[in-house]
Design a protein around this motif. Structure first.
Motif: not given
Lengths: 91, 1001
Positions: B615-617, B619, B667, B669, B763-764, B766, B827-828, B831
């Protein structure tokens, strides 16, 4: 399922590895100078031996390193593993 | 009313614990310790099923996992229902419900039984021969064949049980807990080996060496009490783990074995909740000892399949272990000493033995003399030629065998009976040995295949190694264990052994009869109804290979895998074809040894654990905003965001209009991202992409196409030069892992001299993509400090920026053809950045769009999607993307293949645009494209790869591949559909904004 002795990590389950086909097929340095037949020989022709075969393997779910392996395809016995660039062992 | 055939003191029976169960709707009682088969036999129920082809009544035949006939359905019409279960392996519990299979309306009256009388019309290969013609009728035949064949019913509800997988590593694995397994486990564990002992039964001790007489003694005790003591001792050993109800299913190379541990099947249903039902053990053992024992052979004679005919050893097991008499008038037929062991057990229990028919003429056997002492008539040199009784045997006919065993002579004698035990000698259970790659040899004296050459560090001992008698086992097993475990002595080296079995055997694969073979029904494979006649017919019809005969006659192809009859099939083939057994070989023994449930195989990998879900961050935002998701590889991607009652079409039309008219946000990502660093990074990109990279300035982006060495398009994406020796490459969502692996491959194996390092950073980071004519205004609100002027920040360039304190990379690149910016962010923080873009875009009615709209927008621009518009047979030239293939570069992956004779063909399938005559008609993706529907066969020119209704162009658009399509611009073609032909015109694949004006709008 084999146990493969990765030259970098040691013995691991086969499920961590990916097979990469026949080893020691060198990509031609000057592809443009090859005829269609010569290029096809490099591109498509593989031995697929029943017996002792030199193969490329990749520790895909581990160190990601490619290496070479000598395997008897008739009984899956692994005779040797060695790093890329190293000379294949002589029987 | 049924009779009670329980006799005193069965070893495993607790007579104080009564259990009720149902079979075919009737209630019966058994005791704790009973199997379904022993409990049924105690109630005098022999008839339990119908055979597969002829629907002949069949009874319980064995007491173990080799059972061919007594296969039942458990708990029919419930979520726990299970078909094809061997009644001999089901431990009864309160509330057990079992029913017969392959019969209708009932096992006692089965309509399919008519096949028995039609059997002369149903020879081997009947179905192959009959239903082959005319081919178009197959669909009609199939319905009836499938209805009349078929074993149990598969469950229709979700499985309520839990299953799991577990890895086990041990020094020594011992398979089988008969006498040899027990002594092997004890020896290994006591010598410091971490040992695992498994047995498929719920108890230890096996079944064949269970003797309570003075004829079989070890150190002055009966063999059974000696073994019991040993079992009690091994249970205390620290180094030894014991697993019962654990059946080894498969023995793979490198001593990797799969076993199924059965944890709850013996419990009443209400006690199974929240417990693991089956556990698949993945065992890696340094050394393996197989002590899997042997399976008694039936004998092949006319009507050898009636209910009431059992293996002699099974009769003994039922009496000794379960205290059950399988009949009141028992007769045994044998060619070796084993039947006398059974007879002695029966005599001890007070069960009547009428007679023994022994194929052997002269026998010097202590066991035989013991039986004779009890006034039991022994017919030496006789054989059974026929049996009678439809639902239960009631009579047999016997005759004297000729000297050579080829004929019967003299007059027929009839004997009445209600149970016939047969003992054709023993077949070593070499299944696991051969699965592991071991090679067998044939031992002529007693006609058995035994282990010969091992393929891994393993040992076969006991009767699976061809040692059938107590003395052979106890002398040979310790000897070979010492070598195998490299130890000097065992506690079994000086046993005082009394063993009274005479080893002589008169092996006749197909017993003679006074009828011609064609008139007999001598079953070789009980479950599949293959007879001796069928095997001979196959040979007459020219089949020679054992593997072919097997498939033609279906011998050995049932759920029991021919554990009983395979040897006889081989024997009959060898005799008929005049070939030696040893040279004929056996058919392949395939895993699993006994069937596994699907639950065991999949373990915990069900439902949302079936596969990894990525799932993307962002999601959760999509979920909160009611996005529908689509699976792209393991990723969940927002597909479209329906508003109120919109369907997909309506949502996509709205989203794509918004993206072109104001602003859309996507999105992105999931795109693969690879960080490339090193002094040779530019050279590396030159070699892996078709276009040139050396001159790309720092801060610029470029689209690249990657080929396979065969010249076919493999992946594409935009790569950005972040610094002198630093790039970030994007790949397709689905191709990311493969691209990474391919690049590593070339770096490590072909170009190790290049100084390049690859790191997957998918994954790092987005990626938030904002597009549309108002995107610049929105980004300027999101990142006010960033100079967005065309001069400073033109199309295909990148800038580092900060959103508050958060570093981000902004790329001005476009997959929609609109002015667009992609913000790459750790990524963090993704959102919050996404939400900020939405907030800043409110005034412009910024519209989140999903993958479906993205696909539509790019199709309007004629941008390809690798994997949708390409399929590993498309070169860049086929895609009309010649512009991206560098003519100057000396080499890149796949270059040489672009001018092979095949890749330069003019009539290759090439990518074109397709416009329908009726602008509202949307083509189906995958539909065939043809030019002429009148000429048969119709020549297929290609197919539609992408198709949409474009709300911006207000017409249907499609991409497709067409043979020689490049030169067909404007030509009319036809898409033939089921109900109509759709007329299309070949067009330029770029449908919108050919001049790319919108990029700078």
């Amino acid at each position: 399922m084999f146990i493969i002795n990765c030259p970098f990590c040691g013995e691991r389950e086969q499920s961590e590895f990916k097979a990469g086909g026949e080893a020691h097929i060198v990509r031609p340095k000057q592809p443009t100078e090859l005829s269609d037949d010569q290029w096809a020989e490099y591109l498509f022709m593989r031995k697929n031996i029943k017996g002792v075969q030199f193969e490329r393997w990749n520790h895909a779910h581990g160190c990601r390193k490619w290496f070479n392996m000598v395997r008897d395809t008739s009984n899956d016995k692994i005779k040797a593993v060695y790093k890329m660039g190293e000379k294949p062992p002589v029987e | 009313m049924t009779k009670n055939l329980r006799v005193k003191s069965g070893k495993f029976i607790d007579e104080t614990y009564r259990i009720s169960f149902k079979f075919n709707g009737s209630t019966y009682y058994g005791f704790k310790g009973d199997t379904l088969s022993s409990a049924l036999l105690a109630n005098d129920v022999h008839l339990v099923g119908r055979s597969f082809k002829y629907h002949r009544p069949r009874g319980i035949m064995t007491a173990g996992s080799e059972e061919p006939n007594a296969i039942v359905q458990l708990h029919d019409n419930s979520s726990r229902t299970e078909p094809n279960v061997r009644a001999t392996e089901v431990e009864i519990y309160e509330g057990l419900e079992a029913s017969s299979q392959n019969c209708w309306p009932s096992v006692k009256f089965d309509i399919g039984g008519i096949n028995n009388f039609l059997s002369p019309l149903l020879p081997a290969g009947f179905y192959y021969k009959t239903f082959m013609w005319p081919a178009s009728f197959w669909e009609k035949y199939e319905y009836f064949i499938r209805r009349s064949a078929g074993l149990g019913k598969s469950p229709t509800e979700p499985d309520p049980d839990i299953y799991e997988h577990k890895y086990i590593h041990c020094d020594v694995l011992v398979v089988g807990s008969g006498i040899s397994g027990v002594l092997a486990a004890k020896t290994a564990a006591k010598n410091g080996f971490k040992t695992l002992l498994v047995d498929e039964k719920p108890y230890l001790g096996g079944s064949t060496i269970y003797q309570k007489t003075d004829y079989f003694k070890i150190n002055n005790q009966t063999s059974s009490s000696w073994l019991e003591k040993e079992i009690n001792e091994i249970k205390k050993l620290k180094n030894l783990e014991i697993k019962i109800r654990t059946s080894v299913a498969a023995y793979h190379g490198y001593n990797f074995l799969l076993a199924r541990e059965n944890l709850t099947d013996h419990l009443p249903i209400d006690q199974r909740k929240n417990k693991i039902r089956h556990r698949l053990l993945k065992i890696r053992a340094k050394k393996v000892i197989t002590a899997t024992g042997s399976i008694e052979r039936p004998m092949i004679f006319d009507n050898n399949d009636r209910p009431g005919i059992l293996l002699s050893s099974a009769i003994k097991s039922y009496a000794d272990f379960f205290g059950v008499a399988t009949g009141e008038k028992n007769i045994l037929l044998t060619n070796n000493d084993s039947a006398y062991e059974t007879a002695i057990s029966l005599i001890q229990k007070g069960i009547n033995v009428e007679a023994i028919i022994d194929n052997r003429e002269e026998v010097e056997s202590k066991l035989l003399y013991e039986v004779e002492k009890n006034n039991i008539k022994i017919f030496k040199g006789f054989t059974v030629i026929n049996t009678f009784g439809y639902k239960r045997i009631n009579k047999i006919s016997i005759k004297k065998l000729s000297k050579d065993g080829q004929k019967v002579v003299g007059s027929r004698i009839n004997l009445s009976c209600d149970c016939l035990g047969i003992s054709g000698g023993w077949t070593p259970a070499v299944h696991l040995f051969t699965q592991s790659g071991g090679k067998l040899k044939f031992r002529e004296e007693d006609q058995v295949f035994i282990p010969n050459i091992y393929s891994s560090d393993q040992l076969s001992i006991g009767s699976c190694n061809g040692d059938f008698t107590l003395d052979e086992i106890l002398i040979n097993a310790p000897k070979s264990l010492k070598d195998f475990l490299n130890i000097n002595n065992t506690e079994y080296d000086n046993l005082d052994i009394v063993s009274s079995t005479n080893k002589s055997k008169r092996n006749i694969w197909l017993l003679p009869s006074d009828k011609v073979l064609g008139k007999t029904k001598s079953f070789v494979d009980y479950q599949n109804d293959a007879t001796a006649k069928d095997i001979k017919l196959a040979l007459r019809e020219g089949f020679r290979s054992i593997e072919h005969v097997k498939r033609y006659t279906t011998t050995g192809m049932g759920t029991d895998q021919g554990k009983l009859g395979n040897m006889h099939a081989l024997g009959i083939i060898s005799e008929t074809a005049g070939a030696k057994m040893g040279e004929l070989g056996t058919t392949t023994f395939r895993p699993p040894y006994t069937p596994l449930t699907f639950g065991t195989i999949v373990g915990r990998n069900v439902g949302e654990y079936f596969d990894i879900i990525r799932k993307t961050p962002i999601h959760n935002w999509h979920v909160e905003h009611h996005a529908k998701f689509e699976n792209v590889g393991q990723w969940k991607r927002a597909w479209y965001y329906p508003k109120e009652n919109e369907n997909m079409h309506q949502a996509v039309q709205r989203e794509s209009k918004a993206a072109r008219e104001s602003a859309g946000i996507l999105d992105a990502s999931t795109l693969g991202k690879i960080d490339i660093q090193g002094t040779d990074a530019s050279e590396f990109l030159n070699r892996v992409y078709t276009n040139a990279w050396s001159k790309l300035a720092i801060g610029k982006c470029r689209y690249g196409l990657m080929l396979n060495e065969d010249g076919m398009v493999y992946d594409d994406g935009v790569t950005t030069r972040l610094g002198e020796n630093h790039y970030i490459m994007t790949t397709t969502t689905g191709g990311a892992a493969n691209v990474m692996s391919k690049l590593e491959d070339y770096l490590q194996t072909e170009w190790p001299e290049l100084d390049v390092y690859l790191t997957s950073v998918t994954d790092h980071f987005a990626t938030v993509s904002v597009c549309g004519p108002n995107s610049k205004k929105i980004i300027s609100k999101v990142i006010p400090d960033l100079d967005l002027s065309d001069e400073s920040f033109p199309h295909m360039s990148f800038k580092d920026a900060k959103i508050g304190k958060i570093n981000c990379r902004v790329m001005r690149i476009s997959f929609t053809g609109e002015l667009s910016y992609e913000i790459n962010i750790q990524a963090n923080y993704a959102k919050s950045v996404w939400e900020k873009c939405i907030e800043c875009g409110k005034d412009f009615d910024i519209t989140p769009y999903g993958t479906e709209t993205m696909h539509l927008l790019r199709a309007e621009k004629g941008f390809i999607i690798v994997g949708q518009d390409t399929d590993a047979t498309m070169t860049p030239i086929d895609l009309q993307m010649d512009w991206i293939v560098s003519k100057k570069k000396y080499d890149f992956i796949g270059k040489r293949s672009l001018y092979r004779s095949d890749t330069i063909r003019e009539d290759r399938k090439q990518l074109v645009g397709l416009l329908t005559e009726n602008p509202d008609e949307v083509l189906e993706e995958g539909a065939q494209i043809v030019a002429n529907v009148d000429k048969s066969p119709i020549e297929m020119l290609g197919h539609v790869t992408s198709s949409y209704y474009s709300p911006n162009l207000k017409k249907s658009i499609a991409l497709g591949v067409v043979k020689g399509g490049k030169n067909m611009m404007g030509q009319k073609l036809i898409i033939p559909m089921e109900k109509k032909n759709i007329n299309v015109t070949v067009a330029d694949p770029v449908f919108l904004d050919k001049e790319n004006k919108r990029l700078n709008a």
